[in-house]
Motif scaffolding. Structure first.
Motif, short mmCIF file in Angstrom:
data_model
loop_
_atom_site.label_atom_id
_atom_site.label_comp_id
_atom_site.label_asym_id
_atom_site.label_seq_id
_atom_site.Cartn_x
_atom_site.Cartn_y
_atom_site.Cartn_z
N SER A 14 0.79 -1.24 0.00
CA SER A 14 0.00 0.00 0.00
C SER A 14 0.82 1.28 0.00
O SER A 14 0.58 2.17 -0.79
N HIS A 70 -0.06 -5.59 -11.03
CA HIS A 70 -1.08 -4.60 -11.37
C HIS A 70 -0.42 -3.24 -11.21
O HIS A 70 0.78 -3.16 -10.93
N ASP A 74 1.68 1.35 -5.19
CA ASP A 74 2.72 0.62 -4.42
C ASP A 74 3.43 -0.44 -5.26
O ASP A 74 4.44 -0.99 -4.82
N HIS A 75 2.93 -0.69 -6.49
CA HIS A 75 3.56 -1.70 -7.36
C HIS A 75 4.25 -1.11 -8.59
O HIS A 75 4.84 -1.85 -9.37
N ASP A 176 -1.74 -8.76 -5.27
CA ASP A 176 -2.65 -8.55 -4.16
C ASP A 176 -3.93 -9.34 -4.43
O ASP A 176 -4.44 -9.28 -5.54
N HIS A 217 -7.30 -7.75 -0.09
CA HIS A 217 -6.11 -8.38 0.51
C HIS A 217 -6.48 -9.62 1.32
O HIS A 217 -7.63 -9.84 1.65
N HIS A 239 3.59 -8.17 1.66
CA HIS A 239 2.65 -7.04 1.53
C HIS A 239 2.19 -6.59 2.91
O HIS A 239 1.01 -6.43 3.19
ZN LIG Z 1 -0.41 -3.56 -3.14
#
Ligand SMILES: [Zn+2]
Ligand SMILES: [Zn+2]
Length: 292
Positions: A14, A70, A74-75, A176, A217, A239
Motif C-alpha cells: 500500500s 497490477h 505501491d507496485h 494482491d 487483501h 505485503h
Molecule cells: Zn499492493
C-alpha cells in the motif's frame, strides 16, 4: 542445474513505511527479483525496485523482464527510478495482464510518467523497451527454460498472480488478492500446488480481515492453508500493512512458525535459493544483507 533464487527488495504493501521501528524488515513496497541461471525477472516495481535496479546496473545486466501484478501505486511507483531503463545497452520487457478494459501496458506507463505527475516521460528511456500485454491464464515462455504461468486474482481493478517454473522447481508470487473467509480460492490453490515457495499477500490476519472486506487483501493464515493444500513448504509472508513494525512482524513470525514451520516474514534483503532437490535455503544473494 542452474541457480534458481529470489531476493525480496520490498515487502511492504500500500505505501512505504520508513521509520526507526521498521529497519529490520524494511520499508520499501513490493518488488521481488528472481534469478533463473543468468536471467533476471523482476516482479513489481514498488519502491523496492530502486535498489534492485541499482544493483542490476552495477552488475551490468543487459536483459531484464519486469512483470507487474497490477498498477496500483505501491507496485509501480519505483519504475521511473530504475537506472537500467536509462541505459542504451539494456533490453527490458515490461509485462502486464491485469487490465480489465482496453488499456495497454505501454499506455499505463505513459499515463503515469508524465507531467504534472512526473517530469520524465518514457520517451527518455534509453533502453530498448518492449511492452508485453497478456491475459491470464496465458503462459509466458521467456526462453532459456523459464516458463511463467499467470492467474487472475481477486483485487479491485484486477491483479495477476505469477508462477515461475524453471528446471523442475517453482516459485509463486501471489499479491494482491482477497479470499472469501472460509472459502478457498480454488483457482489460486490449483495454481500454486506443487511449488516450493509461495510469496503471499498477508496484509491482514484472519481476525482483522472482516474489518477490511473489499480492500483486496488476504491473510497469512490463508497463505498457510493454501500451502498445506498444495504441498508448498515455504510461505513468504508479504505485503505488510503500514502499521506492522519490526516488533509486531517478529511476533507474527513466531505465531506463524508455530503453526507452519516453513513460514517466514518477507524482508528487504531476504534471499532464498531453491536447490536441485527443491530444498529452500537462505543465501547471500543480491540483497542488502538484511534478513528476516
Ligand atoms: Zn499492493
Ligand atoms: Zn493493489
Amino acid at each position: 542445474m542452474s541457480r534458481f533464487e529470489f531476493t525480496v527488495w520490498g515487502a511492504r504493501g500500500s505505501i512505504p513505511a520508513p521509520a526507526a521501528a521498521n529497519t529490520r524488515y524494511g520499508s520499501d513496497t513490493s518488488c521481488v527479483e528472481v534469478r533463473c541461471g543468468d536471467r533476471v525477472l523482476v516482479f513489481d516495481a514498488g519502491t523496492g525496485i530502486v535498489g534492485c535496479g541499482r544493483r542490476l546496473y552495477e552488475e551490468r545486466i543487459a536483459e531484464i523482464d519486469i512483470l507487474l501484478t497490477h498498477c496500483h501505486f505501491d507496485h509501480i511507483i519505483g519504475l521511473p527510478f530504475v537506472i537500467p531503463l536509462y541505459k542504451d545497452h539494456v533490453a527490458v520487457r515490461i509485462h502486464a495482464g491485469h487490465f480489465l478494459d482496453d488499456t495497454t501496458c505501454r499506455e499505463m506507463v505513459e499515463r503515469f510518467m508524465r507531467p504534472p505527475y512526473f517530469p520524465v516521460t518514457p520517451k527518455q528511456f534509453a533502453a530498448g523497451i518492449d511492452y508485453r500485454d497478456f491475459r491470464p491464464p496465458d503462459v509466458l515462455d521467456l526462453g532459456d527454460g523459464i516458463v511463467v504461468r499467470t492467474v487472475r486474482l481477486n483485487h479491485p481493478n484486477g491483479a495477476v498472480g505469477y508462477r515461475v517454473d524453471f528446471e523442475g522447481r517453482s516459485v509463486c508470487y501471489i499479491t494482491d488478492t482477497e479470499h472469501e473467509p472460509g472459502h478457498r480460492d480454488d483457482a489460486v490453490a490449483d495454481f500454486v500446488a506443487g511449488a516450493q515457495v509461495m510469496i503471499y499477500d498477508s496484509t491482514y490476519t484472519d481476525e482483522e480481515l472482516p474489518k477490511y472486506r473489499g480492500f483486496g487483501h488476504s491473510t497469512w493464515q490463508e497463505g498457510v492453508r493454501l500451502c498445506r493444500a498444495g504441498g508448498v513448504e515455504t510461505l513468504v509472508i508479504f505485503h505488510h500493512d503500514v502499521l506492522r513494525t519490526d516488533a509486531s512482524l517478529a511476533s507474527l513470525a513466531d505465531e506463524a512458525k508455530a503453526v507452519f514451520a516453513g513460514a517466514r516474514i518477507g524482508a528487504t534483503g531476504l534471499t532464498l535459493a531453491i536447490g536441485e532437490d527443491g530444498t529452500v535455503t537462505e543465501s547471500q544473494g543480491n540483497g542488502s544483507g538484511r534478513t528476516g
